[in-house]
Design an enzyme around this catalytic site. Structure first.
Site, PDB file in Angstrom:
ATOM      1  N   SER A 166     -12.257  60.888  -2.941  1.00 48.25           N
ATOM      2  CA  SER A 166     -11.384  61.393  -1.874  1.00 48.25           C
ATOM      3  C   SER A 166     -10.744  62.709  -2.314  1.00 48.25           C
ATOM      4  O   SER A 166     -10.170  63.427  -1.492  1.00 48.25           O
ATOM      5  CB  SER A 166     -10.317  60.364  -1.506  1.00 48.25           C
ATOM      6  OG  SER A 166      -9.656  59.894  -2.667  1.00 48.25           O
ATOM      7  N   LYS A 186     -16.698  53.643 -10.475  1.00 51.59           N
ATOM      8  CA  LYS A 186     -16.820  52.922  -9.197  1.00 51.59           C
ATOM      9  C   LYS A 186     -18.012  53.498  -8.435  1.00 51.59           C
ATOM     10  O   LYS A 186     -18.241  54.709  -8.471  1.00 51.59           O
ATOM     11  CB  LYS A 186     -15.538  53.058  -8.369  1.00 51.59           C
ATOM     12  CG  LYS A 186     -15.651  52.415  -6.972  1.00 51.59           C
ATOM     13  CD  LYS A 186     -14.303  52.196  -6.309  1.00 51.59           C
ATOM     14  CE  LYS A 186     -13.727  53.395  -5.617  1.00 51.59           C
ATOM     15  NZ  LYS A 186     -14.530  53.971  -4.537  1.00 51.59           N
ATOM     16  N   GLU A 202     -13.241  48.163   1.840  1.00 48.51           N
ATOM     17  CA  GLU A 202     -12.558  49.162   2.667  1.00 48.51           C
ATOM     18  C   GLU A 202     -12.775  48.884   4.147  1.00 48.51           C
ATOM     19  O   GLU A 202     -13.905  48.726   4.613  1.00 48.51           O
ATOM     20  CB  GLU A 202     -13.076  50.564   2.297  1.00 48.51           C
ATOM     21  CG  GLU A 202     -12.419  51.669   3.118  1.00 48.51           C
ATOM     22  CD  GLU A 202     -12.589  53.068   2.531  1.00 48.51           C
ATOM     23  OE1 GLU A 202     -13.121  53.217   1.411  1.00 48.51           O
ATOM     24  OE2 GLU A 202     -12.174  54.020   3.221  1.00 48.51           O
ATOM     25  N   GLU A 262     -20.336  53.061  -4.649  1.00 49.42           N
ATOM     26  CA  GLU A 262     -20.414  52.498  -3.307  1.00 49.42           C
ATOM     27  C   GLU A 262     -21.775  51.834  -3.099  1.00 49.42           C
ATOM     28  O   GLU A 262     -22.786  52.356  -3.554  1.00 49.42           O
ATOM     29  CB  GLU A 262     -20.219  53.602  -2.260  1.00 49.42           C
ATOM     30  CG  GLU A 262     -18.839  54.225  -2.314  1.00 49.42           C
ATOM     31  CD  GLU A 262     -18.609  55.273  -1.215  1.00 49.42           C
ATOM     32  OE1 GLU A 262     -19.477  55.453  -0.343  1.00 49.42           O
ATOM     33  OE2 GLU A 262     -17.537  55.913  -1.260  1.00 49.42           O
ATOM     34  N   ASP A 309     -14.686  57.550  -9.633  1.00 46.50           N
ATOM     35  CA  ASP A 309     -15.800  57.436  -8.688  1.00 46.50           C
ATOM     36  C   ASP A 309     -17.016  58.210  -9.162  1.00 46.50           C
ATOM     37  O   ASP A 309     -16.895  59.380  -9.563  1.00 46.50           O
ATOM     38  CB  ASP A 309     -15.389  58.019  -7.321  1.00 46.50           C
ATOM     39  CG  ASP A 309     -14.900  56.962  -6.357  1.00 46.50           C
ATOM     40  OD1 ASP A 309     -15.257  55.782  -6.522  1.00 46.50           O
ATOM     41  OD2 ASP A 309     -14.160  57.334  -5.415  1.00 46.50           O
TER      42      ASP A 309
HETATM   43  O1  KIV Z   1     -12.110  57.807  -3.058  1.00 45.63           O
HETATM   44  C1  KIV Z   1     -11.189  57.019  -2.797  1.00 45.63           C
HETATM   45  O2  KIV Z   1     -10.000  57.377  -2.723  1.00 45.63           O
HETATM   46  C2  KIV Z   1     -11.542  55.619  -2.566  1.00 45.63           C
HETATM   47  C3  KIV Z   1     -10.474  54.711  -2.042  1.00 45.63           C
HETATM   48  C4  KIV Z   1     -10.273  54.973  -0.607  1.00 45.63           C
HETATM   49  C5  KIV Z   1     -10.768  53.299  -2.328  1.00 45.63           C
HETATM   50  O3  KIV Z   1     -12.658  55.245  -2.778  1.00 45.63           O
END
Ligand code: KIV
Length: 272
Positions: free
Chosen positions: A53, A121, A190, A123, A91
């Protein structure tokens, strides 16, 4: 000081699993830079997510797709320098793990080596299973992410609630079990119906952390810039704003501009 802060000097993936076992909720917020991470960590938040994000919040892109692996490493290493207690999850950005497990492992290793992050993390469900297994095999903890997965926004077409239909809900439940079996230490859910999220949280032994997934899960995550009200155009139902920093900062900047123009700033005590 929160109970968790006293209990855990340093939060690890094991602490999160313990928290779930003890019924203690897990707190998670995003951070992309040193200063914000220091405040979030000092407040006793358990997990800091260096989310992709950052693509929206820090760089002003419309989606999370443009952010690169190098940029994620830059954000994550800034966060890591601030941390004393929180677990830092980073991420894997779009394009750094989807093509094959070897590429996924290379990207995860770069994050761990070059930023000092504690976990990654990713997806997706069964379509990324082999990549998840490969990364876990290298000793890198993986957090899954199901439901609304913003890296697939062009497939979905909108940011509306996911898994309202039985077929998609069923697939999500299967994916959650697969992520647990593969060895993920936690899952983010989410924007899915609260009842489904609760069912998933009860069906797995690893923590399930929700954003727009209701109260029946094991923890909550929000984007920090949204919850402190620095952003003001994004207003989903799940977002609780704890401050209105957009307004407060605008007032401060306006006042500063006026003070400079009028000569009020700096005054005698503000100079050498
Ligand atoms: O990138 C992010 O901020 C996220 C959250 C919304 C869980 O993946």
């Amino acid at each position: 000081m929160s109970v968790a802060k006293k209990e855990y000097k340093r939060v690890t993936v094991k602490s999160l699993i313990d928290m779930k076992k003890r019924g203690e909720k897990i707190s998670m917020l995003t951070a992309y830079d040193y200063t914000m991470a220091k405040i979030v960590d000092g407040a006793g938040i358990d997990v800091i997510l260096v989310g992709d994000s950052a693509s929206n919040v820090m760089a002003g892109h419309e989606t999370t797709l443009p952010i690169t692996l190098d940029q994620m490493i830059y954000h994550a290493s800034s966060v890591i320098r601030a941390i004393e207690r929180a677990l830092v999850v980073v991420d894997l950005p779009f394009g750094s793990y989807q093509s094959d497990p070897k590429e996924a492992l290379r990207s995860a290793i770069r994050i761990m080596k070059e930023s000092g992050g504690h976990a990654v993390k990713m997806e997706g469900g069964k379509e990324v299973k082999e990549s998840i297994k490969r990364i876990l095999h290298a000793g890198i903890p993986v957090m899954g992410h199901l439901g609304l997965t913003p890296q697939s926004i062009y497939k979905f077409g909108t940011y509306t609630v996911r898994a309202k239909e039985e077929q998609e809900a069923q697939r999500l439940k299967e994916d959650a079990l697969m992520l647990e079996k593969a060895g993920c230490f936690a899952i983010v859910l989410e924007k899915i119906p609260a009842k489904l999220a609760q069912e998933v949280a009860q069906s797995v032994s690893i923590p399930v952390i929700g954003i727009g997934a209701g109260a029946g899960v094991d923890g909550q995550v929000l984007v920090t810039h949204d919850m402190v009200g620095m952003t003001h155009e994004f207003n989903p139902r799940f977002l609780r704003r704890y401050m209105n920093l957009y307004e407060e900062m605008t007032n401060a900047f306006t006042q500063y501009g006026e003070d400079v123009k009028s000569g009020d700033f700096p005054n005698d005590s503000e100079q050498y």
